[in-house]
Motif scaffolding. Structure first.
Motif, short mmCIF file in Angstrom:
data_model
loop_
_atom_site.label_atom_id
_atom_site.label_comp_id
_atom_site.label_asym_id
_atom_site.label_seq_id
_atom_site.Cartn_x
_atom_site.Cartn_y
_atom_site.Cartn_z
N GLU A 103 0.86 -1.19 0.00
CA GLU A 103 0.00 0.00 0.00
C GLU A 103 0.89 1.23 0.00
O GLU A 103 2.00 1.21 0.51
N GLY A 104 0.38 2.30 -0.55
CA GLY A 104 1.18 3.53 -0.59
C GLY A 104 1.80 3.73 -1.96
O GLY A 104 1.82 2.80 -2.78
N GLY A 105 2.31 4.92 -2.19
CA GLY A 105 2.78 5.31 -3.53
C GLY A 105 4.26 5.08 -3.74
O GLY A 105 4.93 4.40 -2.96
N PRO A 106 4.79 5.67 -4.83
CA PRO A 106 6.19 5.49 -5.21
C PRO A 106 7.17 5.94 -4.12
O PRO A 106 6.93 6.94 -3.45
N THR A 107 8.27 5.20 -3.97
CA THR A 107 9.25 5.49 -2.92
C THR A 107 10.63 5.85 -3.48
O THR A 107 11.49 6.30 -2.74
N GLY A 108 10.84 5.60 -4.76
CA GLY A 108 12.17 5.83 -5.34
C GLY A 108 13.14 4.69 -5.06
O GLY A 108 14.30 4.75 -5.45
N LYS A 109 12.67 3.63 -4.36
CA LYS A 109 13.57 2.52 -4.02
C LYS A 109 13.66 1.51 -5.18
O LYS A 109 12.82 1.48 -6.06
N SER A 110 14.69 0.66 -5.08
CA SER A 110 14.84 -0.39 -6.10
C SER A 110 15.32 -1.68 -5.44
O SER A 110 15.78 -1.67 -4.30
N TYR A 111 15.18 -2.78 -6.16
CA TYR A 111 15.68 -4.08 -5.68
C TYR A 111 16.64 -4.65 -6.72
O TYR A 111 16.72 -4.14 -7.85
N GLY A 112 17.38 -5.69 -6.33
CA GLY A 112 18.34 -6.31 -7.23
C GLY A 112 17.75 -7.57 -7.87
O GLY A 112 16.89 -8.23 -7.29
N ILE A 113 18.24 -7.89 -9.07
CA ILE A 113 17.82 -9.14 -9.73
C ILE A 113 19.04 -10.05 -9.79
O ILE A 113 20.06 -9.70 -10.40
N PRO A 114 18.97 -11.21 -9.12
CA PRO A 114 20.14 -12.10 -9.07
C PRO A 114 20.46 -12.72 -10.44
O PRO A 114 19.55 -12.99 -11.23
N TYR A 115 21.74 -12.96 -10.64
CA TYR A 115 22.21 -13.69 -11.84
C TYR A 115 21.49 -15.03 -11.92
O TYR A 115 21.13 -15.50 -13.00
N ARG A 116 21.22 -15.64 -10.74
CA ARG A 116 20.57 -16.97 -10.71
C ARG A 116 19.21 -16.99 -11.39
O ARG A 116 18.73 -18.05 -11.78
N CYS A 117 18.54 -15.81 -11.52
CA CYS A 117 17.23 -15.76 -12.18
C CYS A 117 17.34 -16.02 -13.69
O CYS A 117 16.33 -16.16 -14.37
N LEU A 118 18.58 -16.03 -14.20
CA LEU A 118 18.78 -16.26 -15.64
C LEU A 118 19.25 -17.69 -15.92
O LEU A 118 19.38 -18.08 -17.09
N LEU A 119 19.52 -18.45 -14.85
CA LEU A 119 20.15 -19.77 -15.04
C LEU A 119 19.16 -20.91 -14.82
O LEU A 119 18.60 -21.05 -13.73
N PRO A 120 18.96 -21.76 -15.84
CA PRO A 120 18.13 -22.95 -15.65
C PRO A 120 18.79 -23.90 -14.65
O PRO A 120 20.03 -23.93 -14.56
N VAL A 121 17.99 -24.66 -13.93
CA VAL A 121 18.56 -25.56 -12.92
C VAL A 121 19.20 -26.79 -13.57
O VAL A 121 20.30 -27.18 -13.23
N GLU A 122 18.50 -27.36 -14.54
CA GLU A 122 18.92 -28.68 -15.04
C GLU A 122 19.70 -28.63 -16.34
O GLU A 122 20.18 -29.65 -16.81
N THR A 123 19.76 -27.46 -16.98
CA THR A 123 20.30 -27.39 -18.33
C THR A 123 21.60 -26.61 -18.35
O THR A 123 21.69 -25.55 -17.73
N GLU A 124 22.60 -27.12 -19.06
CA GLU A 124 23.88 -26.40 -19.20
C GLU A 124 23.92 -25.73 -20.57
O GLU A 124 23.18 -26.09 -21.49
N GLY A 125 24.83 -24.78 -20.69
CA GLY A 125 25.04 -24.12 -21.99
C GLY A 125 23.98 -23.11 -22.35
O GLY A 125 24.04 -22.50 -23.42
N LEU A 126 23.00 -22.92 -21.47
CA LEU A 126 21.85 -22.07 -21.79
C LEU A 126 21.67 -21.00 -20.71
O LEU A 126 21.76 -21.31 -19.51
#
Ligand SMILES: Cc1cc2nc3c(=O)[nH]c(=O)nc-3n(C[C@H](O)[C@H](O)[C@H](O)COP(=O)(O)OP(=O)(O)OC[C@H]3O[C@@H](n4cnc5c(N)ncnc54)[C@H](O)[C@@H]3O)c2cc1C
Length: 456
Positions: free
Chosen positions: A370-393
């Protein structure tokens, strides 16, 4: 009333209707080779174009494969405003690198302007889409990327659990591409899906953001403000003379005089990976666009002389298959403005969920929802781009690993550009260091990103 939508067009292919999407190296050699190199990027939207430029700048022999006839994807074919460079509630830029290079080039050429967002999503960069296409051509060629248009990746080549190439379908038939790393920037996780990586599938959760056909109108004078347009929309819809499924949405000025770009139509309940459903969605989206354009001309001050200039190249897809990767970004991370040691990008965009009926849910970073814009931000981990079971991708763009809610924040164009930059850089560095993508030194990756202008 314009009423061409026929839901009976939406048919689901039977579950058995899977095409052949995964080939072994041994089977793939029967296809003629079109290209072989270090990094093949599949999908030439914001993420893919950024990935290809950065992989090539880091010395990788790089190919960029795109099914359409231009680079820029949804940003060039559907939209005209990049959000995410600035967090909601602050003018301090949080995305740099190749994304800002492109935006800045357009701003300097007079092909873009900074524009405040009506809903408080933060300042956007509103650009001329034709100029964006040209800028990507220029960037890709300058970096030494091999561009490949009109070629659709139709299958993946696997050596065990490692992706080592793709098959592309061209007008001269299917061809083999081999690469040491593949970046999936298809938006719909086509490569990860074909490779058998864990994904969240739209048809399973039945909770997918609706689709929108954007359209542009010309001949606009001094238009009424958004709240007045919404009031007139409700009135027109209630009159029964117009069919307006979404009683909000917006139209904004562009860099071209008298030309306004809209985000008004809404086609819900569609699984964008189902070709029958997408056919119906395209037809319905165009029908709605025509109806909203008629409403604007008839009822809204300033639009009396307006005319429909163009509908989007294709209906805009906000969400489809998403990776379930090494880390799944959650709503708590977004609202809690969480930082991560392996962050490769920052995001300060609100959760913007078009899921709920005729309205949109907005929740801001750094609030309890609840509430409006704060100017804050969060980080996106490298792990969000990595498949668990697949290599090379590695995955980049809107098919990153995030829950439905977190994705509704993390999908803006500036962030997709950042994911692309990280994926392309990681692909190139992992080739030169000869390590698996998941074994890449994350501090070295982050240092390379910062050296290339990324803000972390
Ligand atoms: C209606 C709508 C409004 C939005 N509004 C905004 C906004 O105002 N500002 C903002 O910042 N964000 C907005 N977003 C979100 C943002 O546009 C997207 O999340 C972002 O553009 C996605 O970039 P991407 O590179 O991941 O995917 P895309 O830009 O969709 O690129 C994917 C590319 O891959 C290609 N491709 C797909 N499959 C294959 C294949 N098998 N083989 C070869 N090529 C393939 C496609 O043709 C496409 O070019 C909006 C989204 C929608 C749908």
């Amino acid at each position: 009333m314009n009423d061409t939508f026929r839901p009976e067009l939406i048919r689901t292919p039977p579950d058995t209707a899977w095409s052949l999407v995964r080939l072994s190296v041994g089977d793939a050699v029967h296809y003629p080779e079109l290209w072989a190199g270090d990094v093949a990027v599949v999908g030439g939207g914001s993420a893919g174009s950024a990935a290809a430029v950065m992989a090539a700048r880091h010395g990788a022999k790089t190919l960029l494969i795109e099914s359409g006839g231009f680079f820029g994807g949804t940003a060039a074919g559907v939209l005209d405003t990049m959000y995410g460079f600035f967090p909601a509630g602050s003018e301090e830029r949080i995305v740099g690198g190749i994304g800002w290079e492109v935006a800045d080039a357009l701003l300097r050429d007079g092909q873009a302007v900074l524009r405040g967002n009506t809903y408080g999503a933060g300042t956007g960069v509103t650009y001329e889409p034709e100029a964006l296409k040209l800028e990507w051509d220029r960037q890709l060629l300058a970096a030494g990327v091999t561009p490949l248009l009109h070629s659709r990746m139709s299958a993946v080549i696997m050596d065990g659990s490692t992706v080592c190439g793709v098959i592309v379908l061209t007008r001269r038939g299917p061809f083999r591409i081999t690469a040491r790393r593949v970046v999936d920037a298809t938006g719909d996780a086509d490569v990860a899906w074909a490779a058998g990586s864990s994904l969240e599938m739209p048809e399973e959760k039945r909770r997918v953001q609706p689709l929108t056909t954007t359209f542009r109108v010309g001949g606009v004078g001094e238009p009424a403000k958004t709240p007045e347009i919404h009031r007139l929309m409700a009135e027109a819809d209630a009159s029964g003379e117009y069919r307006l499924p979404r009683l909000e949405g917006s139209a904004h000025y562009t860099v071209l005089p008298g030309v306004y770009h809209t985000n008004m139509t809404r086609v819900a309940g569609i699984d964008p990976t189902n070709p029958w459903a997408m056919t119906a969605a395209e037809i319905e989206g165009r029908s709605q666009a025509t109806e909203y354009a008629r409403f604007l001309r008839d009822k809204v001050p300033g639009y009396e002389e307006s005319y429909l200039l163009a509908t989007s190249v294709w209906i805009g897809t906000r969400e489809t298959r998403r990776l379930l990767g090494e880390y799944v970004l959650r709503k708590e991370d977004v609202l809690g403005a969480r930082q991560f040691d392996d962050a490769i990008a920052l995001c300060g965009a609100p959760v913007e969920d078009h899921d709920g009926g005729a309205g949109t849910i907005w929740q801001y970073v750094g609030t309890n929802g609840e509430g409006g814009p704060t100017g804050k931000s969060y980080g996106i981990p490298y792990r969000c781009l990595l498949p668990v079971e697949t290599e090379g991708l590695i995955v980049a763009g809107r098919c990153l690993s995030a829950t439905h809610d977190a994705h509704a924040s993390a999908r803006s164009i500036a962030q997709c550009l950042s994911y692309g930059q990280a994926a392309g850089t990681a692909a190139a560095l992992s080739v030169s260091a000869d390590v698996r993508l998941r074994d890449l030194d994350r501090n070295a990756l982050r240092a390379a990103l910062v050296a290339d202008g990324v803000i972390l």
